[in-house]
Design a protein around this motif. Structure first.
Motif, mmCIF file in Angstrom:
data_model
loop_
_atom_site.group_PDB
_atom_site.id
_atom_site.type_symbol
_atom_site.label_atom_id
_atom_site.label_comp_id
_atom_site.label_asym_id
_atom_site.label_seq_id
_atom_site.Cartn_x
_atom_site.Cartn_y
_atom_site.Cartn_z
ATOM 1 N N TYR A 5 0.685 -0.890 -0.125
ATOM 2 C CA TYR A 5 0.174 0.151 0.034
ATOM 3 C C TYR A 5 0.897 1.350 0.087
ATOM 4 O O TYR A 5 2.159 0.770 0.949
ATOM 5 N N GLN A 62 0.636 5.168 1.271
ATOM 6 C CA GLN A 62 0.523 6.132 1.366
ATOM 7 C C GLN A 62 0.995 8.009 1.450
ATOM 8 O O GLN A 62 2.292 7.943 1.810
ATOM 9 N N ARG A 112 -5.309 8.623 2.221
ATOM 10 C CA ARG A 112 -5.626 7.057 2.745
ATOM 11 C C ARG A 112 -4.647 6.423 2.434
ATOM 12 O O ARG A 112 -4.445 6.388 0.808
ATOM 13 N N PRO A 113 -4.179 5.046 2.756
ATOM 14 C CA PRO A 113 -3.393 3.930 2.673
ATOM 15 C C PRO A 113 -4.300 2.838 1.133
ATOM 16 O O PRO A 113 -5.362 2.856 0.733
ATOM 17 N N LEU A 117 -4.012 0.461 -2.431
ATOM 18 C CA LEU A 117 -3.562 -0.552 -2.724
ATOM 19 C C LEU A 117 -2.533 -0.222 -4.305
ATOM 20 O O LEU A 117 -3.315 -0.037 -5.482
ATOM 21 N N ASP A 158 -0.228 -6.740 -5.329
ATOM 22 C CA ASP A 158 -0.156 -7.080 -4.868
ATOM 23 C C ASP A 158 0.392 -8.825 -4.852
ATOM 24 O O ASP A 158 0.239 -8.680 -6.702
ATOM 25 N N PHE A 196 3.419 0.855 2.493
ATOM 26 C CA PHE A 196 3.696 0.185 3.904
ATOM 27 C C PHE A 196 3.681 -1.800 3.035
ATOM 28 O O PHE A 196 2.809 -1.515 1.440
ATOM 29 N N LEU A 242 -5.471 -7.890 7.465
ATOM 30 C CA LEU A 242 -3.874 -8.202 7.523
ATOM 31 C C LEU A 242 -3.145 -7.777 8.752
ATOM 32 O O LEU A 242 -3.435 -6.746 9.416
#
Lengths: 118, 111
Positions: free
Chosen positions: B36, B38, B43-44, B46, B49, B89, B99
């Protein structure tokens, strides 16, 4: 706009007080997560609800509680507030569990509620 | 429970250079590893992945690699740009469990 709505955006209160943070998940998402982000800290998982039921609990203090209502919005209640509770509180939502069989727990975060305890 | 370690905590690179952020996880049963981003005051979000049945995944200038044996995964950003400056992150989870996040890496891209 992520589709996850959090209110209030900012909140300033005094030690010993109680506050309620509110979250509405993305349309169709049944799971709601609460995370706490303190200064220069990562995202600490607090609690998860799925379709109204508590599903997982993390490092949530006994002074904190949460619930998810039939309309799927969630509230995080913080009581007997201390200076150290000042943080950014994020709500996130994810898809139905039936979509997670492949093991991809994709979270969408709200904008957060910044709590300042004086 | 799962524990995720992330390094470095801060990283400065010149614009155009590559950036690498590394994470290790403790639970060998973890099978989902998102990253993620930020930005300041936001906000964080995505960005990429990877699942445990894949060793590498690329999306334009970003890529993630996973070494299940060593229990570590990395984020690679090539040709960095000032807009890549943010806190990144890593996270890990088992199935649909919550998570667990690393503590974050503050990336600064210097023009």
């Amino acid at each position: 706009d992520s589709g996850v709505t959090q209110t209030p955006k900012h909140l300033i209160t005094a030690t010993g007080q109680r506050v309620t943070l509110r979250c509405s998940p993305r349309s169709g998402d049944l799971s709601v997560y609460w995370y706490q982000q303190s200064l220069d800290q990562g995202l600490q998982f607090l609690i998860q609800y799925y379709n109204g039921e508590e599903r997982a609990k993390g490092n949530i203090l006994e002074r904190f509680s949460a619930q998810q209502f039939p309309d799927l919005h969630s509230e995080l209640n913080l009581s007997s507030l201390e200076l150290g509770d000042s943080a950014l509180y994020f709500c996130a939502s994810s898809a139905k569990l039936s979509h997670l069989h492949s093991g991809a727990n994709v979270l969408t975060f709200g904008a957060g509620s910044r709590l300042t305890v004086l | 429970g799962e524990n995720v370690e992330q390094h470095p905590s801060t990283l400065s690179v010149q614009e155009g250079d590559s950036a690498v952020i590394k994470c290790t996880y403790s639970d060998s049963a973890s099978n989902y590893f998102p990253w993620y981003k930020q930005e300041l005051g936001k906000r964080p979000q995505l960005i990429i992945d990877i699942r445990s049945n894949v060793g590498e995944k690329k999306d334009q200038r970003i890529a993630v690699t996973l070494n299940k044996t060593a229990k570590h995964f990395s984020l690679h950003i090539t040709e960095t740009q000032p807009e890549d400056s943010a806190v990144y992150f890593c996270a890990a989870s088992i199935g649909n469990t919550p998570l667990v996040f690393g503590k974050g890496t503050r990336l600064s891209v210097i023009a």
